[in-house]
Scaffold this motif. Structure first.
Motif, PDB file in Angstrom:
ATOM      1  N   ILE A 266       0.967  -1.155  -0.141  1.00 50.92           N
ATOM      2  CA  ILE A 266      -0.071   0.063   0.048  1.00 50.92           C
ATOM      3  C   ILE A 266       0.768   1.326   0.011  1.00 50.92           C
ATOM      4  O   ILE A 266       0.763   2.136  -0.740  1.00 50.92           O
ATOM      5  CB  ILE A 266      -1.117   0.105   1.328  1.00 50.92           C
ATOM      6  N   GLU A 267       2.216   1.318   0.632  1.00 52.38           N
ATOM      7  CA  GLU A 267       2.886   2.377   0.719  1.00 52.38           C
ATOM      8  C   GLU A 267       3.595   2.489  -0.364  1.00 52.38           C
ATOM      9  O   GLU A 267       3.640   3.836  -1.036  1.00 52.38           O
ATOM     10  CB  GLU A 267       3.783   2.255   1.970  1.00 52.38           C
ATOM     11  N   LEU A 268       4.079   1.524  -1.083  1.00 54.93           N
ATOM     12  CA  LEU A 268       4.529   1.564  -2.310  1.00 54.93           C
ATOM     13  C   LEU A 268       3.560   2.198  -3.514  1.00 54.93           C
ATOM     14  O   LEU A 268       3.878   3.067  -4.459  1.00 54.93           O
ATOM     15  CB  LEU A 268       5.118   0.124  -2.927  1.00 54.93           C
ATOM     16  N   GLU A 269       2.361   1.592  -3.348  1.00 53.29           N
ATOM     17  CA  GLU A 269       1.241   1.992  -4.458  1.00 53.29           C
ATOM     18  C   GLU A 269       0.955   3.591  -4.072  1.00 53.29           C
ATOM     19  O   GLU A 269       1.070   4.262  -5.088  1.00 53.29           O
ATOM     20  CB  GLU A 269      -0.011   1.279  -4.108  1.00 53.29           C
ATOM     21  N   HIS A 270       0.942   4.163  -2.970  1.00 51.37           N
ATOM     22  CA  HIS A 270       0.708   5.483  -2.518  1.00 51.37           C
ATOM     23  C   HIS A 270       1.924   6.261  -3.181  1.00 51.37           C
ATOM     24  O   HIS A 270       1.690   7.360  -3.814  1.00 51.37           O
ATOM     25  CB  HIS A 270       0.767   5.525  -1.053  1.00 51.37           C
ATOM     26  N   GLY A 271       3.222   5.797  -2.999  1.00 51.08           N
ATOM     27  CA  GLY A 271       4.264   6.494  -3.422  1.00 51.08           C
ATOM     28  C   GLY A 271       4.412   6.694  -4.994  1.00 51.08           C
ATOM     29  O   GLY A 271       4.968   7.560  -5.505  1.00 51.08           O
ATOM     30  N   MET A 272       4.050   5.554  -5.872  1.00 44.23           N
ATOM     31  CA  MET A 272       3.896   5.507  -7.110  1.00 44.23           C
ATOM     32  C   MET A 272       2.666   6.389  -7.774  1.00 44.23           C
ATOM     33  O   MET A 272       2.955   7.230  -8.496  1.00 44.23           O
ATOM     34  CB  MET A 272       3.518   4.171  -7.638  1.00 44.23           C
ATOM     35  N   ALA A 273       1.836   6.767  -6.788  1.00 44.31           N
ATOM     36  CA  ALA A 273       0.614   7.388  -7.290  1.00 44.31           C
ATOM     37  C   ALA A 273       1.175   9.038  -7.338  1.00 44.31           C
ATOM     38  O   ALA A 273       1.177   9.798  -7.981  1.00 44.31           O
ATOM     39  CB  ALA A 273      -0.527   7.491  -6.544  1.00 44.31           C
ATOM     40  N   LEU A 274       2.158   9.350  -5.988  1.00 43.79           N
ATOM     41  CA  LEU A 274       2.817  10.626  -5.827  1.00 43.79           C
ATOM     42  C   LEU A 274       3.704  10.816  -7.024  1.00 43.79           C
ATOM     43  O   LEU A 274       3.769  12.052  -7.617  1.00 43.79           O
ATOM     44  CB  LEU A 274       3.450  10.814  -4.668  1.00 43.79           C
ATOM     45  N   LEU A 275       4.442   9.833  -7.448  1.00 44.67           N
ATOM     46  CA  LEU A 275       5.433  10.078  -8.586  1.00 44.67           C
ATOM     47  C   LEU A 275       4.620  10.211  -9.820  1.00 44.67           C
ATOM     48  O   LEU A 275       5.019  11.123 -10.432  1.00 44.67           O
ATOM     49  CB  LEU A 275       6.297   8.709  -8.460  1.00 44.67           C
ATOM     50  N   ARG A 276       3.620   9.438 -10.022  1.00 43.36           N
ATOM     51  CA  ARG A 276       2.885   9.909 -11.189  1.00 43.36           C
ATOM     52  C   ARG A 276       2.359  11.149 -11.186  1.00 43.36           C
ATOM     53  O   ARG A 276       2.454  11.767 -12.313  1.00 43.36           O
ATOM     54  CB  ARG A 276       1.784   8.899 -11.531  1.00 43.36           C
ATOM     55  N   GLN A 277       1.754  11.858 -10.030  1.00 45.13           N
ATOM     56  CA  GLN A 277       1.381  13.278 -10.200  1.00 45.13           C
ATOM     57  C   GLN A 277       2.756  14.265 -10.703  1.00 45.13           C
ATOM     58  O   GLN A 277       2.428  14.985 -11.328  1.00 45.13           O
ATOM     59  CB  GLN A 277       0.748  13.406  -8.630  1.00 45.13           C
ATOM     60  N   LYS A 278       3.607  13.859  -9.740  1.00 47.33           N
ATOM     61  CA  LYS A 278       4.932  14.832  -9.944  1.00 47.33           C
ATOM     62  C   LYS A 278       5.166  14.790 -11.629  1.00 47.33           C
ATOM     63  O   LYS A 278       5.665  15.816 -12.266  1.00 47.33           O
ATOM     64  CB  LYS A 278       6.062  14.470  -9.180  1.00 47.33           C
ATOM     65  N   MET A 279       5.157  13.367 -12.101  1.00 48.31           N
ATOM     66  CA  MET A 279       5.316  13.144 -13.467  1.00 48.31           C
ATOM     67  C   MET A 279       4.683  14.005 -14.590  1.00 48.31           C
ATOM     68  O   MET A 279       5.055  14.680 -15.489  1.00 48.31           O
ATOM     69  CB  MET A 279       5.699  11.910 -13.887  1.00 48.31           C
ATOM     70  N   GLU A 280       3.316  14.111 -14.142  1.00 47.13           N
ATOM     71  CA  GLU A 280       2.436  14.781 -14.869  1.00 47.13           C
ATOM     72  C   GLU A 280       2.485  16.355 -14.895  1.00 47.13           C
ATOM     73  O   GLU A 280       2.546  16.967 -16.066  1.00 47.13           O
ATOM     74  CB  GLU A 280       0.971  14.379 -14.498  1.00 47.13           C
ATOM     75  N   LEU A 281       2.932  16.936 -13.811  1.00 44.05           N
ATOM     76  CA  LEU A 281       3.339  18.197 -13.667  1.00 44.05           C
ATOM     77  C   LEU A 281       4.495  18.726 -14.493  1.00 44.05           C
ATOM     78  O   LEU A 281       4.602  19.680 -15.074  1.00 44.05           O
ATOM     79  CB  LEU A 281       3.518  18.708 -12.190  1.00 44.05           C
ATOM     80  N   VAL A 282       5.368  17.660 -14.366  1.00 47.83           N
ATOM     81  CA  VAL A 282       6.736  18.019 -14.986  1.00 47.83           C
ATOM     82  C   VAL A 282       6.484  18.138 -16.471  1.00 47.83           C
ATOM     83  O   VAL A 282       6.999  18.838 -17.535  1.00 47.83           O
ATOM     84  CB  VAL A 282       7.983  16.787 -14.854  1.00 47.83           C
ATOM     85  N   GLU A 283       5.753  16.858 -17.244  1.00 54.38           N
ATOM     86  CA  GLU A 283       5.274  16.843 -18.294  1.00 54.38           C
ATOM     87  C   GLU A 283       4.241  18.070 -18.775  1.00 54.38           C
ATOM     88  O   GLU A 283       4.649  18.602 -19.837  1.00 54.38           O
ATOM     89  CB  GLU A 283       4.715  15.557 -18.878  1.00 54.38           C
ATOM     90  N   CYS A 284       3.602  18.751 -18.097  1.00 56.03           N
ATOM     91  CA  CYS A 284       2.817  20.036 -18.333  1.00 56.03           C
ATOM     92  C   CYS A 284       3.825  21.037 -18.333  1.00 56.03           C
ATOM     93  O   CYS A 284       3.599  21.910 -19.221  1.00 56.03           O
ATOM     94  CB  CYS A 284       1.733  20.092 -17.383  1.00 56.03           C
ATOM     95  N   GLU A 285       4.780  21.111 -17.491  1.00 52.84           N
ATOM     96  CA  GLU A 285       5.859  22.280 -17.600  1.00 52.84           C
ATOM     97  C   GLU A 285       6.564  22.201 -18.819  1.00 52.84           C
ATOM     98  O   GLU A 285       6.682  23.133 -19.478  1.00 52.84           O
ATOM     99  CB  GLU A 285       6.644  22.083 -16.154  1.00 52.84           C
ATOM    100  N   ALA A 286       6.953  20.953 -19.246  1.00 50.68           N
ATOM    101  CA  ALA A 286       7.789  20.858 -20.286  1.00 50.68           C
ATOM    102  C   ALA A 286       7.045  21.312 -21.768  1.00 50.68           C
ATOM    103  O   ALA A 286       7.486  21.923 -22.475  1.00 50.68           O
ATOM    104  CB  ALA A 286       8.335  19.286 -20.550  1.00 50.68           C
ATOM    105  N   ALA A 287       5.683  20.676 -21.722  1.00 49.32           N
ATOM    106  CA  ALA A 287       4.936  21.306 -22.815  1.00 49.32           C
ATOM    107  C   ALA A 287       4.525  22.932 -22.937  1.00 49.32           C
ATOM    108  O   ALA A 287       4.735  23.579 -24.008  1.00 49.32           O
ATOM    109  CB  ALA A 287       3.577  20.590 -22.574  1.00 49.32           C
ATOM    110  N   THR A 288       4.706  23.527 -21.687  1.00 48.91           N
ATOM    111  CA  THR A 288       4.664  24.850 -21.697  1.00 48.91           C
ATOM    112  C   THR A 288       5.645  25.431 -22.158  1.00 48.91           C
ATOM    113  O   THR A 288       5.767  26.491 -23.091  1.00 48.91           O
ATOM    114  CB  THR A 288       4.133  25.259 -20.438  1.00 48.91           C
ATOM    115  N   LEU A 289       6.862  24.963 -21.615  1.00 50.81           N
ATOM    116  CA  LEU A 289       8.154  25.578 -22.216  1.00 50.81           C
ATOM    117  C   LEU A 289       8.542  25.446 -23.807  1.00 50.81           C
ATOM    118  O   LEU A 289       8.767  26.344 -24.310  1.00 50.81           O
ATOM    119  CB  LEU A 289       9.408  25.020 -21.371  1.00 50.81           C
ATOM    120  N   ARG A 290       8.036  24.298 -24.177  1.00 52.39           N
ATOM    121  CA  ARG A 290       8.174  24.033 -25.690  1.00 52.39           C
ATOM    122  C   ARG A 290       7.219  25.273 -26.395  1.00 52.39           C
ATOM    123  O   ARG A 290       7.457  25.436 -27.417  1.00 52.39           O
ATOM    124  CB  ARG A 290       7.781  22.585 -25.892  1.00 52.39           C
ATOM    125  N   LEU A 291       5.876  25.310 -25.901  1.00 54.76           N
ATOM    126  CA  LEU A 291       5.145  26.207 -26.322  1.00 54.76           C
ATOM    127  C   LEU A 291       5.619  27.485 -26.416  1.00 54.76           C
ATOM    128  O   LEU A 291       5.547  28.272 -27.596  1.00 54.76           O
ATOM    129  CB  LEU A 291       3.720  26.248 -25.775  1.00 54.76           C
TER     130      LEU A 291
END
Length: 186
Positions: A147-172
Protein backbone atom coordinates in the motif's frame (compact mmCIF):
# COMPACT_ATOMS: atom_id res chain seq x y z
CA UNK A 1 -8.58 -19.70 32.91
CA UNK A 2 -6.04 -16.87 32.55
CA UNK A 3 -4.08 -18.79 29.85
CA UNK A 4 -7.32 -19.42 27.96
CA UNK A 5 -8.22 -15.72 28.10
CA UNK A 6 -4.74 -14.71 26.93
CA UNK A 7 -5.04 -17.10 23.98
CA UNK A 8 -8.47 -15.70 23.14
CA UNK A 9 -7.11 -12.15 23.30
CA UNK A 10 -4.28 -13.06 20.90
CA UNK A 11 -6.76 -14.76 18.52
CA UNK A 12 -9.05 -11.71 18.70
CA UNK A 13 -6.13 -9.43 17.88
CA UNK A 14 -5.10 -11.62 14.94
CA UNK A 15 -8.68 -11.46 13.71
CA UNK A 16 -8.62 -7.65 13.51
CA UNK A 17 -4.92 -7.12 12.68
CA UNK A 18 -5.52 -6.81 8.93
CA UNK A 19 -7.60 -3.70 9.62
CA UNK A 20 -4.76 -1.78 11.29
CA UNK A 21 -3.51 0.75 8.77
CA UNK A 22 -0.11 1.81 10.14
CA UNK A 23 2.96 -0.42 10.35
CA UNK A 24 4.15 0.91 13.71
CA UNK A 25 0.73 0.42 15.30
CA UNK A 26 0.44 -3.11 13.92
CA UNK A 27 3.86 -4.07 15.25
CA UNK A 28 3.26 -2.52 18.67
CA UNK A 29 -0.14 -4.16 19.12
CA UNK A 30 1.20 -7.53 17.92
CA UNK A 31 4.08 -7.43 20.40
CA UNK A 32 1.68 -6.50 23.22
CA UNK A 33 -0.67 -9.37 22.35
CA UNK A 34 2.11 -11.96 22.03
CA UNK A 35 3.76 -10.79 25.24
CA UNK A 36 0.49 -11.03 27.16
CA UNK A 37 -0.14 -14.53 25.76
CA UNK A 38 3.35 -15.92 26.21
CA UNK A 39 4.59 -14.21 29.35
CA UNK A 40 7.80 -13.38 27.47
CA UNK A 41 10.25 -10.83 28.82
CA UNK A 42 10.23 -9.22 25.39
CA UNK A 43 9.64 -9.60 21.67
CA UNK A 44 11.63 -8.24 18.71
CA UNK A 45 10.48 -7.95 15.09
CA UNK A 46 12.93 -7.92 12.17
CA UNK A 47 12.43 -7.35 8.44
CA UNK A 48 14.76 -7.97 5.52
CA UNK A 49 16.56 -4.79 4.52
CA UNK A 50 18.09 -3.82 1.18
CA UNK A 51 21.33 -5.66 1.98
CA UNK A 52 19.50 -8.90 2.82
CA UNK A 53 20.15 -8.60 6.55
CA UNK A 54 17.34 -8.60 9.08
CA UNK A 55 16.89 -5.11 10.56
CA UNK A 56 15.00 -4.59 13.80
CA UNK A 57 11.75 -2.74 13.19
CA UNK A 58 10.24 -2.98 16.69
CA UNK A 59 11.42 -4.42 19.99
CA UNK A 60 10.71 -4.74 23.69
CA UNK A 61 13.42 -7.40 24.05
CA UNK A 62 16.43 -6.16 26.00
CA UNK A 63 19.77 -6.75 24.30
CA UNK A 64 18.14 -7.65 20.98
CA UNK A 65 20.63 -6.77 18.24
CA UNK A 66 19.81 -3.92 15.86
CA UNK A 67 20.24 -6.35 12.97
CA UNK A 68 20.82 -10.03 12.34
CA UNK A 69 23.13 -10.84 9.47
CA UNK A 70 21.88 -12.77 6.46
CA UNK A 71 24.44 -15.49 7.24
CA UNK A 72 23.80 -15.63 10.99
CA UNK A 73 23.13 -19.22 12.12
CA UNK A 74 19.54 -18.39 13.11
CA UNK A 75 18.80 -16.66 9.80
CA UNK A 76 20.16 -19.64 7.88
CA UNK A 77 18.17 -22.07 10.04
CA UNK A 78 14.92 -20.13 9.54
CA UNK A 79 15.40 -19.87 5.77
CA UNK A 80 16.24 -23.57 5.55
CA UNK A 81 13.47 -24.99 7.72
CA UNK A 82 10.75 -22.29 7.64
CA UNK A 83 10.04 -23.47 11.19
CA UNK A 84 10.40 -22.06 14.68
CA UNK A 85 13.97 -22.30 15.99
CA UNK A 86 14.30 -23.27 19.65
CA UNK A 87 17.31 -21.35 20.93
CA UNK A 88 16.99 -22.27 24.61
CA UNK A 89 20.11 -24.44 24.42
CA UNK A 90 21.94 -22.16 21.96
CA UNK A 91 22.79 -18.77 23.44
CA UNK A 92 23.36 -17.09 20.09
CA UNK A 93 20.58 -14.51 20.40
CA UNK A 94 18.91 -13.09 23.55
CA UNK A 95 15.75 -15.13 23.12
CA UNK A 96 14.29 -18.58 23.54
CA UNK A 97 12.44 -18.86 20.23
CA UNK A 98 12.93 -17.42 16.74
CA UNK A 99 9.98 -17.49 14.34
CA UNK A 100 10.33 -17.10 10.56
CA UNK A 101 8.11 -14.45 8.99
CA UNK A 102 7.39 -16.09 5.65
CA UNK A 103 5.75 -14.23 2.78
CA UNK A 104 5.18 -16.00 -0.56
CA UNK A 105 7.54 -18.80 0.43
CA UNK A 106 10.43 -16.51 1.42
CA UNK A 107 11.58 -15.59 4.91
CA UNK A 108 11.09 -11.83 4.83
CA UNK A 109 11.62 -11.32 8.54
CA UNK A 110 11.76 -12.95 11.92
CA UNK A 111 10.33 -12.54 15.38
CA UNK A 112 12.39 -13.26 18.47
CA UNK A 113 10.48 -14.31 21.58
CA UNK A 114 12.36 -13.84 24.83
CA UNK A 115 12.40 -16.23 27.75
CA UNK A 116 9.30 -16.34 29.90
CA UNK A 117 9.12 -14.24 33.08
CA UNK A 118 8.67 -17.39 35.16
CA UNK A 119 11.68 -19.10 33.57
CA UNK A 120 9.65 -22.14 32.50
CA UNK A 121 10.28 -23.21 28.87
CA UNK A 122 7.48 -22.83 26.33
CA UNK A 123 5.25 -25.84 25.78
CA UNK A 124 4.52 -26.85 22.16
CA UNK A 125 0.96 -25.52 22.45
CA UNK A 126 2.41 -22.15 23.54
CA UNK A 127 4.47 -22.01 20.33
CA UNK A 128 1.75 -22.86 17.81
CA UNK A 129 -0.45 -19.78 18.24
CA UNK A 130 2.44 -17.26 18.13
CA UNK A 131 3.81 -19.08 15.05
CA UNK A 132 0.45 -18.65 13.33
CA UNK A 133 0.40 -15.02 14.45
CA UNK A 134 3.89 -14.33 13.08
CA UNK A 135 2.88 -15.72 9.71
CA UNK A 136 -0.28 -13.60 9.61
CA UNK A 137 1.47 -10.44 10.77
CA UNK A 138 4.08 -11.02 8.08
CA UNK A 139 1.33 -11.02 5.48
CA UNK A 140 -0.30 -7.94 7.04
CA UNK A 141 3.03 -6.07 7.09
CA UNK A 142 3.61 -7.01 3.45
CA UNK A 143 0.16 -5.64 2.56
CA UNK A 144 0.98 -2.37 4.31
CA UNK A 145 4.32 -2.22 2.47
CA UNK A 146 2.55 -2.68 -0.88
CA UNK A 147 0.00 0.00 0.00
CA UNK A 148 2.87 2.40 0.84
CA UNK A 149 4.55 1.57 -2.48
CA UNK A 150 1.33 2.14 -4.40
CA UNK A 151 0.83 5.48 -2.65
CA UNK A 152 4.43 6.46 -3.48
CA UNK A 153 3.90 5.48 -7.12
CA UNK A 154 0.74 7.58 -7.30
CA UNK A 155 2.65 10.59 -5.96
CA UNK A 156 5.42 10.02 -8.51
CA UNK A 157 2.85 9.83 -11.31
CA UNK A 158 1.37 13.17 -10.18
CA UNK A 159 4.82 14.77 -10.14
CA UNK A 160 5.57 13.31 -13.58
CA UNK A 161 2.36 14.79 -14.97
CA UNK A 162 3.32 18.21 -13.58
CA UNK A 163 6.78 17.97 -15.13
CA UNK A 164 5.28 16.94 -18.49
CA UNK A 165 2.86 19.89 -18.32
CA UNK A 166 5.70 22.30 -17.54
CA UNK A 167 7.78 20.85 -20.40
CA UNK A 168 4.87 21.30 -22.82
CA UNK A 169 4.46 24.90 -21.68
CA UNK A 170 8.17 25.59 -22.19
CA UNK A 171 8.05 24.04 -25.68
CA UNK A 172 5.06 26.21 -26.55
CA UNK A 173 6.84 29.35 -25.31
CA UNK A 174 9.98 28.40 -27.24
CA UNK A 175 7.96 27.81 -30.43
CA UNK A 176 6.24 31.18 -30.08
CA UNK A 177 9.62 32.87 -29.64
CA UNK A 178 10.85 31.20 -32.88
CA UNK A 179 7.77 32.49 -34.76
CA UNK A 180 8.25 35.98 -33.31
CA UNK A 181 11.93 35.95 -34.40
CA UNK A 182 10.87 35.02 -37.97
CA UNK A 183 8.27 37.76 -38.19
CA UNK A 184 10.37 40.49 -36.59
CA UNK A 185 13.90 40.43 -37.99
CA UNK A 186 16.70 42.09 -36.03
Amino acid sequence: MIAYQAAENLRRFLDIAAHISETAALQEKFVQAVTAFSGAIGVAIYAVDASGNYAMTYSTLADAPASVGVDHDVAIDLRHSHRVADLAERAILPCELAFPMTVRGRVQGMVLLGNRHNGIPYRPDQVTLPATGVHQIGMDLESLRVIELEHGMALLRQKMELVECEAATLRLVANRQDVFDLLVPD
